[in-house]
Design a protein around this motif. Structure first.
Motif, PDB file in Angstrom:
ATOM      1  N   GLU A  26       0.860  -1.191   0.000  1.00 21.05           N
ATOM      2  CA  GLU A  26       0.000   0.000   0.000  1.00 21.05           C
ATOM      3  C   GLU A  26       0.888   1.231   0.000  1.00 21.05           C
ATOM      4  O   GLU A  26       1.732   1.398   0.892  1.00 21.05           O
ATOM      5  CB  GLU A  26      -0.909  -0.006   1.236  1.00 21.05           C
ATOM      6  N   ASP A  27       0.701   2.085  -1.008  1.00 17.94           N
ATOM      7  CA  ASP A  27       1.512   3.314  -1.157  1.00 17.94           C
ATOM      8  C   ASP A  27       3.016   3.022  -1.104  1.00 17.94           C
ATOM      9  O   ASP A  27       3.795   3.800  -0.537  1.00 17.94           O
ATOM     10  CB  ASP A  27       1.155   4.335  -0.064  1.00 17.94           C
ATOM     11  N   ASN A  99     -10.053  -3.184   2.860  1.00 18.46           N
ATOM     12  CA  ASN A  99     -10.574  -2.179   3.807  1.00 18.46           C
ATOM     13  C   ASN A  99     -10.751  -0.825   3.132  1.00 18.46           C
ATOM     14  O   ASN A  99     -10.364   0.223   3.658  1.00 18.46           O
ATOM     15  CB  ASN A  99      -9.646  -2.042   5.019  1.00 18.46           C
ATOM     16  N   ASN A 100     -11.322  -0.889   1.914  1.00 21.88           N
ATOM     17  CA  ASN A 100     -11.594   0.315   1.114  1.00 21.88           C
ATOM     18  C   ASN A 100     -10.329   1.098   0.726  1.00 21.88           C
ATOM     19  O   ASN A 100     -10.398   2.285   0.431  1.00 21.88           O
ATOM     20  CB  ASN A 100     -12.571   1.257   1.856  1.00 21.88           C
ATOM     21  N   LYS A 101      -9.188   0.438   0.762  1.00 19.29           N
ATOM     22  CA  LYS A 101      -7.945   1.080   0.340  1.00 19.29           C
ATOM     23  C   LYS A 101      -7.368   0.334  -0.861  1.00 19.29           C
ATOM     24  O   LYS A 101      -7.418  -0.891  -0.910  1.00 19.29           O
ATOM     25  CB  LYS A 101      -6.927   1.084   1.481  1.00 19.29           C
ATOM     26  N   LYS A 102      -6.830   1.108  -1.818  1.00 21.24           N
ATOM     27  CA  LYS A 102      -6.243   0.492  -3.011  1.00 21.24           C
ATOM     28  C   LYS A 102      -4.856  -0.061  -2.672  1.00 21.24           C
ATOM     29  O   LYS A 102      -4.010   0.655  -2.134  1.00 21.24           O
ATOM     30  CB  LYS A 102      -6.125   1.510  -4.137  1.00 21.24           C
ATOM     31  N   CYS A 103      -4.676  -1.333  -2.982  1.00 26.96           N
ATOM     32  CA  CYS A 103      -3.395  -1.995  -2.706  1.00 26.96           C
ATOM     33  C   CYS A 103      -2.942  -2.768  -3.937  1.00 26.96           C
ATOM     34  O   CYS A 103      -3.683  -2.930  -4.907  1.00 26.96           O
ATOM     35  CB  CYS A 103      -3.530  -2.965  -1.532  1.00 26.96           C
ATOM     36  N   LYS A 104      -1.720  -3.247  -3.875  1.00 27.61           N
ATOM     37  CA  LYS A 104      -1.182  -4.146  -4.902  1.00 27.61           C
ATOM     38  C   LYS A 104      -0.862  -5.481  -4.241  1.00 27.61           C
ATOM     39  O   LYS A 104      -0.250  -5.513  -3.169  1.00 27.61           O
ATOM     40  CB  LYS A 104       0.111  -3.585  -5.504  1.00 27.61           C
TER      41      LYS A 104
END
Length: 349
Positions: A26-27, A99-104
């Motif tokens: 994430e980020d 959890n509603n977060k964009k991840c790879k």
């Protein structure tokens, strides 16, 4: 809530039992990893990795390289282990939402063992060529040895006739020395070919071809097969020279086998070169009659051969493709043309 926790535990169990390492990013930071990745990187627990930048363990290649493995396309990278060892790997990246977060989600496959086996296969292929190489050396040495024997006989006769001069001895000694230097150079060429080569060195495509012909050209001459090389020299590329020599020897020997099997008259191989902004190409074209389309599609497949078991293992062209595409940042392709086949070796700068 309890149900979500159960699903999360089940998902965790699934991820921990995959062969592939999994990283959730994430980020740019590592948010989670599975057990396989911890084992691949020689860590003891996930806490040692979580919170760190992903670039601390994933090193992309200088040029983005993609390879096919089990019919899927992966990006080739390197991994840094806990003890700073660099190991080869392939990755597949997928965008996900947690959890509603964009991840790879990065799937990682350790290629160390496969690379080792591939390197062993290349070395075995090189050793398999040794028998033919010894035959070539014998051909290249026969004429100098006969000449040296003839010089020795002449000198003995001169001694018996009491007709030996210092000038003649000096002249014949120089001749013998020249032949011995030639024979010594032949051995050096072959010895260098069989030495393992880890470092890339600057080499031109023309000199690669010329060195190949120095090694095996006599065996083609003996079969009345002409090799015509375009005298075009482009800038040097950093390559594993011995591996590229192996590719050229394999391709040329395949043409020679086709000429002999089909009894082709006026057999000829043309080798030419081209250069573009980002790559160079070696073209190898013969007039041995070409390959049927159904076979052409399979010639780079391991263990596929049109030769008898005595004469072929089906690994030669597969190894050539591996060397070019996995070790030399290039592409190897083949197609039929007029009255033969055309191999294209594309080498990226």
């Amino acid at each position: 809530m309890e149900e979500n926790k159960t699903i999360s535990l089940e998902l965790r169990n699934i991820l921990d039992n995959t062969i592939e390492g999994i990283i959730i990013i994430e980020d740019g930071f590592i948010k989670n990893v599975n057990k396989s990745l911890i084992n691949i990187l020689h860590y003891e627990k996930e806490e040692e990795l979580i919170g760190n930048l992903a670039t601390g363990i994933l090193i992309p290649t200088s040029n983005k390289k993609f390879i096919k493995y089990n019919s899927r396309t992966f990006q080739e990278i390197s991994l840094i282990t806990k003890d700073a060892t660099i190991i080869p790997a392939i990755i597949k990246i997928k965008s996900i939402s947690l959890n509603n977060k964009k991840c790879k989600m990065v799937s990682v496959l350790d290629m160390s063992e496969i690379k080792e086996k591939e390197d062993m296969l290349i070395e075995q292929s090189k050793l398999a060529a040794m028998g033919e190489m010894i035959s070539v050396i014998a051909h290249q040495w026969r004429q100098p040895l006969n000449t040296i024997a003839s010089i020795a006989t002449r000198l003995k006769m001169k001694v018996k006739m009491n007709n030996l001069t210092n000038e003649l001895v000096e002249e014949k000694a120089d001749e013998i020395n020249n032949y011995l230097q030639y024979m010594s150079k032949t051995i050096d060429d072959f010895r260098n070919f069989f030495e393992p080569q880890k470092e890339q060195t600057p080499v031109t495509t023309l000199s690669l071809v010329e060195d190949t012909i120095k090694m095996i050209g006599k065996s083609f001459e003996n079969q009345n097969i002409k090799i015509i090389v375009e005298n075009k020299k482009y800038s040097a590329l950093y390559l594993h020279k011995n591996e590229l020599l192996q590719v050229l020897i394999n391709i040329l020997n395949n043409s020679k086998d086709a000429f002999l099997e089909r009894d082709i008259k006026e057999a000829k191989i043309n080798i030419s070169f081209d250069e573009k902004d980002s790559f160079q190409i070696i073209y190898i074209k013969d007039n041995a009659g070409g390959i049927s389309s159904d076979i052409l599609a399979k010639i780079f497949t391991p263990y596929f051969t049109t030769k008898t078991s005595k004469n072929g293992t089906g690994l030669g062209l597969y190894i050539c493709k591996s060397i070019i595409e996995k070790h030399s940042n290039g592409e190897l392709s083949v197609e039929n043309h007029e009255d033969g086949v055309l191999f294209k070796i594309k080498l990226f700068k």
